[in-house]
Motif scaffolding. Structure first.
Motif, short mmCIF file in Angstrom:
data_model
loop_
_atom_site.label_atom_id
_atom_site.label_comp_id
_atom_site.label_asym_id
_atom_site.label_seq_id
_atom_site.Cartn_x
_atom_site.Cartn_y
_atom_site.Cartn_z
N TRP A 1 0.83 -1.19 0.00
CA TRP A 1 0.00 0.00 0.00
C TRP A 1 0.87 1.25 0.00
O TRP A 1 2.00 1.25 0.51
CB TRP A 1 -0.89 0.02 1.24
CG TRP A 1 -2.13 -0.82 1.11
CD1 TRP A 1 -2.60 -1.43 -0.01
CD2 TRP A 1 -3.05 -1.14 2.16
NE1 TRP A 1 -3.76 -2.11 0.27
CE2 TRP A 1 -4.06 -1.95 1.59
CE3 TRP A 1 -3.12 -0.83 3.52
CZ2 TRP A 1 -5.13 -2.45 2.33
CZ3 TRP A 1 -4.19 -1.32 4.27
CH2 TRP A 1 -5.18 -2.12 3.67
N TRP B 1 -2.91 5.12 -2.03
CA TRP B 1 -3.40 3.97 -2.83
C TRP B 1 -3.41 2.73 -1.97
O TRP B 1 -2.36 2.17 -1.66
CB TRP B 1 -2.50 3.78 -4.05
CG TRP B 1 -3.00 2.75 -5.02
CD1 TRP B 1 -4.13 2.81 -5.77
CD2 TRP B 1 -2.36 1.50 -5.34
NE1 TRP B 1 -4.24 1.66 -6.55
CE2 TRP B 1 -3.16 0.85 -6.30
CE3 TRP B 1 -1.18 0.89 -4.91
CZ2 TRP B 1 -2.84 -0.39 -6.84
CZ3 TRP B 1 -0.86 -0.35 -5.45
CH2 TRP B 1 -1.69 -0.98 -6.40
N LYS B 2 -4.60 2.34 -1.54
CA LYS B 2 -4.74 1.18 -0.67
C LYS B 2 -5.85 0.25 -1.18
O LYS B 2 -6.94 0.19 -0.61
CB LYS B 2 -5.04 1.63 0.77
CG LYS B 2 -3.92 2.45 1.37
CD LYS B 2 -4.18 2.84 2.82
CE LYS B 2 -3.00 3.62 3.38
NZ LYS B 2 -3.20 4.00 4.80
N GLN C 1 -1.99 -5.51 6.61
CA GLN C 1 -2.91 -4.95 5.62
C GLN C 1 -4.25 -5.68 5.65
O GLN C 1 -5.32 -5.05 5.57
CB GLN C 1 -2.29 -5.01 4.22
CG GLN C 1 -1.13 -4.04 4.04
CD GLN C 1 -0.62 -3.94 2.61
OE1 GLN C 1 0.38 -3.27 2.34
NE2 GLN C 1 -1.28 -4.58 1.67
N GLU D 1 -8.22 -2.93 -1.98
CA GLU D 1 -8.70 -4.03 -1.15
C GLU D 1 -9.26 -5.18 -1.96
O GLU D 1 -9.83 -6.12 -1.41
CB GLU D 1 -9.78 -3.53 -0.18
CG GLU D 1 -9.30 -2.46 0.78
CD GLU D 1 -10.37 -2.04 1.78
OE1 GLU D 1 -11.50 -2.62 1.75
OE2 GLU D 1 -10.10 -1.14 2.60
N ASP E 1 0.51 5.77 0.53
CA ASP E 1 -0.30 6.72 1.31
C ASP E 1 -1.63 7.03 0.64
O ASP E 1 -2.66 7.18 1.29
CB ASP E 1 0.48 8.02 1.53
CG ASP E 1 1.68 7.82 2.45
OD1 ASP E 1 1.65 6.85 3.23
OD2 ASP E 1 2.63 8.63 2.37
N THR F 1 -6.24 -4.53 8.60
CA THR F 1 -6.78 -3.20 8.37
C THR F 1 -8.06 -3.28 7.54
O THR F 1 -9.05 -2.58 7.81
CB THR F 1 -5.75 -2.31 7.64
OG1 THR F 1 -4.59 -2.18 8.46
CG2 THR F 1 -6.32 -0.94 7.34
#
Length: 307
Positions: free
Chosen positions: A165, A169-170, A225, A172, A167, A228
């Motif tokens: 990941w 662009w995460k 991740q 799922e 800052d 999260t």
């Protein structure tokens, strides 16, 4: 003089063993894709080593995976100089690899099996388009060697990649694929991100050929991740199929003498110590009693699988 030729007389015609096909194959130059296996220089197959020794140029693919030994150790064992082929070379300069492959044998070495990454399929298609014949020398890959943890290969669903990941662009989407597998009772092999010869956004925008140090995602980072995402889904009012108590298996350096395997809950994975790269993570689905017994060999906490 007349000579009677009786029934017992025999005539032997010399046998001419003309092996045209092998001769043609020998004379025909081509591109070889050679799997190196997962451990060290000696994991190459006998057939693969014979091919490497006969080739005029030998490329080493250096971005989808790594061995536990460096380029120099491979060159010493193979008796050949290796040309490193990074992502840019393979994806944007494939013509360099294929140059004169119809006139001399060229080998392209891949850690694991040659078709563990789609990039290599693209190389084959380019060769075919240029009229260059190719041959594949297979070897073990993480896709089958992962059975070392005791989970049965035919109980695995779709393989998933987990990326680093950033800052801003995460993604799922990998989580949804794992959840789909679990709903079907299937295990999920998660291949963890590798960053080799990557540029920072600043250097990329300025056109500077300055590269960041290599990064290899660990089981710890992948688990964090995932945890999260579990929390994110709960904040949306969902109860995800994957929770802190889901059974996972962390693996490192599969195929090497110092390979490491650890079984525990997802909650335990961020603190497990597996050592250096490469790491992989399995999210377990429904477990057969035999699989349970095998996983107990690697448990972090004996209570997890009902010791």
């Amino acid at each position: 003089m007349n000579e009677r030729r009786g029934e017992n007389a025999s005539f032997k015609i010399p046998s001419l063993e003309l092996k045209f096909i092998p001769l043609l194959e020998y004379l025909r130059k081509m591109l070889y894709l050679v799997g190196l296996g997962l451990g060290d220089a000696k994991d190459i197959t006998v057939k693969g080593l014979e091919v490497v020794k006969q080739c005029s140029r030998v490329y080493l693919e250096a971005y989808t995976s790594i061995l536990t030994v460096g380029k120099e150790a491979l060159e010493e064992f193979y008796g050949k100089e290796l040309i490193l082929a990074d992502r840019e070379t393979v994806e944007q300069e494939a013509d360099t690899i294929l140059k004169d492959a119809h006139l001399c044998d060229v080998a392209f070495l891949v850690v694991g099996d040659p078709f563990g990454a789609t990039t290599h399929s693209d190389l084959v298609l380019r060769a075919v388009k240029l009229g260059i014949p190719y041959r594949v020398i297979h070897n073990a890959s993480i896709l089958n060697a992962v059975g070392c943890c005791g989970l049965q290969l035919y109980n695995f669903g779709e393989t998933v990649s987990i990326v680093f990941w950033a800052d801003t662009w995460k993604p799922e989407s990998f989580f949804d694929k794992i959840a789909k597998n679990r709903k079907n009772g299937m295990h999920t092999l998660c291949l963890l991100d590798i960053k080799v010869k990557e540029q920072s956004l600043e250097n990329l925008m300025r056109g500077k050929k300055i590269y960041e140090p290599p990064r290899y995602m660990t089981v710890n980072e992948a688990a964090e991740q995932l945890l999260t995402v579990v929390q994110n889904r709960r904040l949306k009012g969902e109860e995800p199929d994957i929770t802190e108590n889901t059974i996972c298996v962390g693996l490192a350096r599969v195929g090497a003498l110092d390979q490491a395997i650890a079984t525990g809950t997802l909650q335990e994975m961020p603190t497990v110590e597996l050592g250096g790269p490469l790491h992989s993570l399995i999210i377990a689905g429904s477990l057969h009693p035999l699989e349970m017994d095998m996983l107990k060999l690697f448990t972090i906490d004996n209570s997890v699988l009902g010791h």
